[in-house]
Design a protein around this motif. Structure first.
Motif, PDB file in Angstrom:
ATOM      1  N   SER A   2       0.811  -1.199   0.000  1.00 17.15           N
ATOM      2  CA  SER A   2       0.000   0.000   0.000  1.00 17.15           C
ATOM      3  C   SER A   2       0.853   1.261   0.000  1.00 17.15           C
ATOM      4  O   SER A   2       0.450   2.276  -0.569  1.00 17.15           O
ATOM      5  CB  SER A   2      -0.914  -0.007   1.231  1.00 17.15           C
ATOM      6  OG  SER A   2      -0.150  -0.064   2.423  1.00 17.15           O
ATOM      7  N   GLN A   5       1.652   3.106  -3.225  1.00 16.83           N
ATOM      8  CA  GLN A   5       0.607   3.903  -3.842  1.00 16.83           C
ATOM      9  C   GLN A   5       0.806   5.385  -3.597  1.00 16.83           C
ATOM     10  O   GLN A   5       0.292   6.206  -4.350  1.00 16.83           O
ATOM     11  CB  GLN A   5      -0.769   3.522  -3.269  1.00 16.83           C
ATOM     12  CG  GLN A   5      -1.269   2.149  -3.612  1.00 16.83           C
ATOM     13  CD  GLN A   5      -2.638   1.933  -3.028  1.00 16.83           C
ATOM     14  OE1 GLN A   5      -2.793   1.217  -2.064  1.00 16.83           O
ATOM     15  NE2 GLN A   5      -3.644   2.532  -3.623  1.00 16.83           N
ATOM     16  N   ARG A  35      -5.705   6.269 -13.344  1.00 13.94           N
ATOM     17  CA  ARG A  35      -5.273   5.404 -12.243  1.00 13.94           C
ATOM     18  C   ARG A  35      -4.751   6.219 -11.063  1.00 13.94           C
ATOM     19  O   ARG A  35      -4.060   5.695 -10.189  1.00 13.94           O
ATOM     20  CB  ARG A  35      -4.200   4.432 -12.739  1.00 13.94           C
ATOM     21  CG  ARG A  35      -4.650   3.611 -13.941  1.00 13.94           C
ATOM     22  CD  ARG A  35      -3.665   2.534 -14.304  1.00 13.94           C
ATOM     23  NE  ARG A  35      -3.636   1.502 -13.288  1.00 13.94           N
ATOM     24  CZ  ARG A  35      -2.833   0.435 -13.341  1.00 13.94           C
ATOM     25  NH1 ARG A  35      -2.013   0.271 -14.366  1.00 13.94           N
ATOM     26  NH2 ARG A  35      -2.859  -0.471 -12.397  1.00 13.94           N
ATOM     27  N   HIS A  37      -5.893   8.456  -7.896  1.00 13.99           N
ATOM     28  CA  HIS A  37      -7.019   8.791  -7.027  1.00 13.99           C
ATOM     29  C   HIS A  37      -7.005  10.276  -6.674  1.00 13.99           C
ATOM     30  O   HIS A  37      -8.012  10.968  -6.823  1.00 13.99           O
ATOM     31  CB  HIS A  37      -6.954   7.962  -5.740  1.00 13.99           C
ATOM     32  CG  HIS A  37      -7.067   6.496  -5.958  1.00 13.99           C
ATOM     33  ND1 HIS A  37      -8.212   5.781  -5.664  1.00 13.99           N
ATOM     34  CD2 HIS A  37      -6.179   5.573  -6.431  1.00 13.99           C
ATOM     35  CE1 HIS A  37      -8.026   4.501  -5.940  1.00 13.99           C
ATOM     36  NE2 HIS A  37      -6.798   4.353  -6.406  1.00 13.99           N
ATOM     37  N   ILE A  63      -1.412   9.860  -5.446  1.00 15.78           N
ATOM     38  CA  ILE A  63      -1.961   8.630  -4.896  1.00 15.78           C
ATOM     39  C   ILE A  63      -2.485   7.812  -6.069  1.00 15.78           C
ATOM     40  O   ILE A  63      -3.431   8.226  -6.747  1.00 15.78           O
ATOM     41  CB  ILE A  63      -3.108   8.901  -3.904  1.00 15.78           C
ATOM     42  CG1 ILE A  63      -2.701   9.961  -2.881  1.00 15.78           C
ATOM     43  CG2 ILE A  63      -3.549   7.617  -3.244  1.00 15.78           C
ATOM     44  CD1 ILE A  63      -1.565   9.561  -1.999  1.00 15.78           C
ATOM     45  N   SER A  64      -1.883   6.660  -6.329  1.00 21.71           N
ATOM     46  CA  SER A  64      -2.225   5.873  -7.514  1.00 21.71           C
ATOM     47  C   SER A  64      -2.792   4.519  -7.109  1.00 21.71           C
ATOM     48  O   SER A  64      -2.872   4.187  -5.924  1.00 21.71           O
ATOM     49  CB  SER A  64      -0.979   5.671  -8.384  1.00 21.71           C
ATOM     50  OG  SER A  64      -0.006   4.902  -7.697  1.00 21.71           O
ATOM     51  N   ASP A  65      -3.170   3.732  -8.105  1.00 17.87           N
ATOM     52  CA  ASP A  65      -3.633   2.367  -7.849  1.00 17.87           C
ATOM     53  C   ASP A  65      -2.512   1.537  -7.237  1.00 17.87           C
ATOM     54  O   ASP A  65      -1.323   1.770  -7.510  1.00 17.87           O
ATOM     55  CB  ASP A  65      -4.108   1.713  -9.150  1.00 17.87           C
ATOM     56  CG  ASP A  65      -5.403   2.310  -9.662  1.00 17.87           C
ATOM     57  OD1 ASP A  65      -6.082   3.003  -8.882  1.00 17.87           O
ATOM     58  OD2 ASP A  65      -5.739   2.079 -10.838  1.00 17.87           O
ATOM     59  N   GLU A  66      -2.885   0.529  -6.459  1.00 20.03           N
ATOM     60  CA  GLU A  66      -1.908  -0.230  -5.689  1.00 20.03           C
ATOM     61  C   GLU A  66      -0.949  -1.020  -6.560  1.00 20.03           C
ATOM     62  O   GLU A  66       0.212  -1.198  -6.211  1.00 20.03           O
ATOM     63  CB  GLU A  66      -2.635  -1.167  -4.724  1.00 20.03           C
ATOM     64  CG  GLU A  66      -1.719  -1.893  -3.765  1.00 20.03           C
ATOM     65  CD  GLU A  66      -2.473  -2.663  -2.705  1.00 20.03           C
ATOM     66  OE1 GLU A  66      -1.826  -3.362  -1.917  1.00 20.03           O
ATOM     67  OE2 GLU A  66      -3.710  -2.566  -2.674  1.00 20.03           O
ATOM     68  N   ASP A  67      -1.407  -1.520  -7.695  1.00 18.13           N
ATOM     69  CA  ASP A  67      -0.561  -2.378  -8.522  1.00 18.13           C
ATOM     70  C   ASP A  67       0.296  -1.598  -9.513  1.00 18.13           C
ATOM     71  O   ASP A  67       0.913  -2.191 -10.396  1.00 18.13           O
ATOM     72  CB  ASP A  67      -1.420  -3.384  -9.280  1.00 18.13           C
ATOM     73  CG  ASP A  67      -2.442  -2.695 -10.183  1.00 18.13           C
ATOM     74  OD1 ASP A  67      -2.646  -1.475 -10.032  1.00 18.13           O
ATOM     75  OD2 ASP A  67      -3.051  -3.374 -11.033  1.00 18.13           O
ATOM     76  N   THR A 130      -9.240   0.062  -7.358  1.00 18.71           N
ATOM     77  CA  THR A 130      -8.677   0.954  -8.348  1.00 18.71           C
ATOM     78  C   THR A 130      -9.634   2.123  -8.566  1.00 18.71           C
ATOM     79  O   THR A 130     -10.801   2.090  -8.147  1.00 18.71           O
ATOM     80  CB  THR A 130      -8.451   0.223  -9.671  1.00 18.71           C
ATOM     81  OG1 THR A 130      -9.737  -0.205 -10.183  1.00 18.71           O
ATOM     82  CG2 THR A 130      -7.554  -0.996  -9.481  1.00 18.71           C
TER      83      THR A 130
END
Length: 640
Positions: A2, A5, A35, A37, A63-67, A130
């Protein structure tokens, strides 16, 4: 993870102003990537000890997607918004003005990666989602609710079962067929996927507790063998009988666990005493490992390491033997209290007693097997194989008394001593009288930022200085941030940190060569309520982190932004975790003084955590086999 991210790009030589055109293009870039947030632009003032000519830094929080890996994120940002990023960072370009765009792009990519700061600790309130999933689930929820509320009363479903069936048919025929698929969920969250490999991975991440546990088992095994050695030295050979093994296990448990825990906690240091015990067993394991390795290299003999392993296994068997024997003894009064008929409870208790006796016998035989190992002969002991009835009875009575005493001590400790220690902790947590602190008012620029985010996701930026000596406080700050990060990633996975709610993305960064602590948070509600959540639900963590920071006089990043006019310390703590932020007004004043305004905010959505969770619950309720519970969840979600 996390924390990957949450990235902060902190670059020198910030532009004097960010135009509306640049802000609009940043929003366009984030939307095109799809992607991201949240993202934030802000100015970080120069350090208090910096020269008067040093310029503020530019903070770009993403702040981006976890993957999404950081390097991939930078690539997407350059692909979708090279022009606006060049506008922000061209002041740092070292080359000629007339240079081909490909060279500039490669330089900018390397520049952003060089100045990217992954969070030292991060917490995500709405995990495993996502941007696309959040938006799609919210669109499905709002449209489904609007359709339901738009129906005339006569056409509405008669019951929850009919409502669920009609909603699923509507979703299938209106482009929402994906609700039949399960929502993404990591193995760390609640669910059936947390298997053996996940537990192994968790043990690897929790290195210190795992090593301490090995130390506990090794200490138990060593004490068992030492007790057998002591009895042999007094011409009392140990009979190879379950009662003898249970007696040794009970005494070892008393010496290795109950006595150190009681001493640690009764000294009045509570959780720090427990930490000292954990550290003690960790040092024991590390010492045995290191000495065993040195001995194996020097002597070409692995017996020391093999003996350490066997002692650890002996400790495990001792603990299991004691537990099964205690269960057997504890079931005796239950058996005596039962009357037949009915016979089923009586048969159940008898079956459990037989199982406990069989387990006790099996574990004690394994204990004797490890004790007789040739690799641990430094503590020799002799076994008595033939017992007369009188000797067997004496050992059995001793084992019975020892198990009863140790179990009674454990119960007494949990029911009598622990409540007293909790009351002591509550007394320590009450803030005492504080020295006068400078009066504080919220800077107009911070007020304007908070007003602009009304009815949206709130945001704060806090910048403090790490106390000196820097190496000492930085070490412990990194340690506690890593520890809290593990807790947030593996334990607090349902949107609540401790018992603090409303956090969307909160992250800490140690920056400026380990001299400053940056905290950014995206959260629901107002700032005062957000800090109240920390005070009531995560005070220990807040104290462990911010007690190692302070505010020193620093100039403003820009004429219209706040400066720190007077030195201010975090409210004093007791034993590192008590008091501190429980001094509510002093803590809030400290937090307010550390805050900085943002220059620009991008939000992919303005939904609260509860909105996001409700939409996901509706999706989950529609998936799989129908049930009355799921139907009720669907009705509740659509009527909310």
């Amino acid at each position: 993870m996390s924390r990957q991210q949450m990235i902060c790009f902190i670059t020198p030589r910030a532009p004097a102003n960010v135009s509306h055109g640049v802000k609009r293009r940043i929003d366009d870039m984030c939307r095109q990537i799809g992607r991201i947030h949240f993202s934030t632009l802000a100015l970080l003032p120069a350090a208090p000890d910096a020269s008067a000519l040093e310029e503020p830094s530019l903070l770009f929080e993403v702040i981006s997607d976890e993957d999404l890996a950081p390097a991939d994120l930078v690539g997407l940002m350059l692909q979708a918004g090279f022009g606006v990023l060049w506008k922000l960072y061209q002041v740092n370009w070292p080359g000629l003005r007339i240079t081909d765009p490909a060279t500039k792009r490669e330089w900018l990519r390397a520049f952003l990666i060089e100045h990217s700061n992954l969070a030292n600790c991060g917490f995500v309130g709405t995990r495993d989602r996502t941007v696309a999933q959040v938006l799609a689930e919210n669109r499905f929820f709002t449209q489904a609710r609007d359709v339901l509320h738009g129906l005339p009363a006569a056409n509405r479903p008669a019951d929850t079962r009919m409502l669920a069936d009609r909603l699923f048919d509507w979703a299938t025929h209106h482009g929402f067929g994906w609700v039949a698929d399960p929502a993404p969920r990591s193995p760390w969250r609640k669910g059936p996927n947390f298997g053996l490999l996940c537990w192994a991975a968790l043990s690897i991440r929790l290195v210190l507790p795992f090593v301490a546990l090995l130390g506990v088992f090794t200490a138990l095994g060593f004490i068992v063998v030492a007790l057998a050695h002591g009895l042999t030295a007094m011409n009392l050979p140990v009979p190879r009988d379950p009662s003898a093994a249970v007696l040794l296990a009970a005494l070892a448990l008393l010496l290795a666990l109950l006595v150190p825990l009681a001493l640690a906690l009764s000294t009045g240091v509570g959780i720090l005493g427990l930490a000292a015990v954990v550290l003690l067993f960790s040092v024991l394991t590390a010492a045995l490992t290191v000495l065993g390795g040195i001995g194996a290299i020097a002597l070409g003999d692995l017996s020391i390491q093999v003996c350490s392993v066997e002692l650890g296994l002996l400790g495990v068997m001792s603990l299991l033997a004691f537990a099964s024997a205690a269960a057997f003894i504890g079931l005796i009064p239950v058996l005596l209290a039962l009357r037949a008929p009915p016979f089923f409870p009586l048969a159940t208790i008898l079956s459990l007693m037989v199982l406990a006796a069989a387990l006790t016998y099996g574990f004690t035989q394994l204990m004797f097997g490890f004790m007789a190992s040739r690799d641990c002969r430094s503590l020799a002991w002799s076994a008595l194989h033939i017992l007369d009835a009188q000797t067997r009875l004496v050992w059995a009575l001793c084992a019975l008394v020892s198990v009863a005493v140790v179990a009674a001590l454990a119960i007494w400790f949990l029911t009598k001593t622990m409540p007293k220690l909790l009351r002591v902790a509550q007394r320590w947590d009450r803030p005492g009288p504080l020295a006068d602190v400078p009066a504080h008012q919220v800077h107009p620029s911070v007020q304007a930022c908070e007003a602009s985010l009304a009815r949206r996701t709130s945001h704060m930026i806090s910048l403090t200085e790490i106390r000196s000596p820097y190496a000492w406080h930085r070490f412990w700050l990194r340690f506690w941030l890593s520890f809290i990060n593990v807790l947030g990633e593996y334990f607090f996975t349902e949107g609540i940190l401790g018992s603090a709610q409303g956090i969307k993305f909160g992250h800490w960064h140690i920056i400026a060569n380990g001299r400053r602590l940056l905290f950014c948070s995206n959260f629901d509600g107002a700032f005062g309520g957000y800090l109240d959540e920390f005070i009531r639900g995560a005070a220990e963590g807040a104290n462990l982190i911010w007690r190692r920071s302070e505010l020193r006089k620093r100039k403003a990043a820009r004429y219209d932004q706040p400066a720190v006019e007077a030195r201010r310390s975090f409210p004093p703590t007791h034993l590192h975790i008590f008091k501190g932020c429980k001094a509510e007004q002093a803590f809030k004043a400290y937090a307010r003084e550390s805050m900085l305004p943002h220059l620009h905010r991008f939000e992919a959505y303005t939904l609260s955590n509860e909105d996001i969770e409700r939409a996901t619950r509706l999706r989950e309720a529609l998936r799989g086999m129908r049930s009355a519970v799921k139907d009720d969840q669907i009705a509740r979600a659509l009527e909310s």
